[in-house]
Write an enzyme that holds these catalytic residues in place. Sequence first.
Site, short mmCIF file in Angstrom:
data_model
loop_
_atom_site.label_atom_id
_atom_site.label_comp_id
_atom_site.label_asym_id
_atom_site.label_seq_id
_atom_site.Cartn_x
_atom_site.Cartn_y
_atom_site.Cartn_z
N ASP A 39 0.84 -1.20 0.00
CA ASP A 39 0.00 0.00 0.00
C ASP A 39 0.88 1.25 0.00
OD1 ASP A 39 -2.25 -1.74 2.13
OD2 ASP A 39 -2.61 -1.13 0.06
N ASP A 180 -10.34 -6.06 -1.16
CA ASP A 180 -9.28 -5.54 -0.29
C ASP A 180 -9.88 -4.66 0.80
OD1 ASP A 180 -6.41 -3.34 -0.96
OD2 ASP A 180 -6.99 -4.51 0.81
C1 DX5 Z 1 -6.56 0.00 2.87
C2 DX5 Z 1 -5.53 -0.87 2.18
C3 DX5 Z 1 -5.75 -2.31 2.47
C4 DX5 Z 1 -5.54 -2.61 3.94
C5 DX5 Z 1 -5.97 -4.02 4.22
O1 DX5 Z 1 -6.33 1.32 2.49
O2 DX5 Z 1 -5.58 -0.70 0.79
O3 DX5 Z 1 -4.85 -3.12 1.69
O4 DX5 Z 1 -4.17 -2.47 4.27
O5 DX5 Z 1 -5.88 -4.18 5.61
P1 DX5 Z 1 -7.06 -4.90 6.40
O6 DX5 Z 1 -7.11 -6.29 5.82
O7 DX5 Z 1 -6.58 -4.85 7.82
O8 DX5 Z 1 -8.30 -4.12 6.14
#
Ligand code: DX5
Length: 223
Positions: A39, A180
């Site tokens: 990310d 996601d």
């Molecule tokens: C949110 C990100 C996701 C997040 C996923 O902005 O794009 O990839 O890191 O983390 P979880 O699974 O904890 O929601």
Amino acid sequence: MSKVQIIPAILATTEEEYQQKIQQIESSGLFTDGWVQIDLMDGKFVQNVSISPEVVKKHSTSFKYEIHLMVEDPLFWASQFREFPRAQRFIVPIELPNKEIDEFIGQVRVLTDAEIGFSFEPATPLSKLKKYQNVAESILIMGVHSGFSGQDFIPGTLKKIQETAKLVKENELDCLVGVDGGVNHENARMVIDAGADYLVIGSHLLEGDIDENLGKIWEALNG
Ligand code: DX5
């Protein structure tokens, strides 16, 4: 049905956090599909700032990287991976102006052989994909508002996943459907049954024991 992929997500705001998470994933040895999602955030498209591309390149691994560009200038960020062949998929927000997206597609196709995908915020309708539906090699449906890990999955996302999978099928698109944000062992099966091909998971893999967490998710999917 093609094999479901589980891709760990690394959302890190410091180099130390990034290193810790990438080492945690490497230590597992169970991510046989070989993908991780990184990310990247500029504090403008989302209200958070991540580590830089330099940190990602400095701590290289043998994984394939899906680079999630939550940024207003995706070309600037993606071009910093020009000499980094492990960056094999770039995800850009469909919400960006067409000018930015067109420029990004044109240049990334020249600079790299990486795949191009588009992320959709919860409030963004699938109709926004129209212009790019034959470009998309991945459609990433956000289960949360981008920018932070550990949020709760927005239930309305399931309908959007179904809609996306239907669009891909009906138009015979060569395109994966990813989900996601907020995915865990309690909702993973519903997300896959709604039509997702891959799950991007952060906190519910990386908080605690990663292999135990992964086992719970596979158990939910195969149970
Ligand atoms: C949110 C990100 C996701 C997040 C996923 O902005 O794009 O990839 O890191 O983390 P979880 O699974 O904890 O929601």
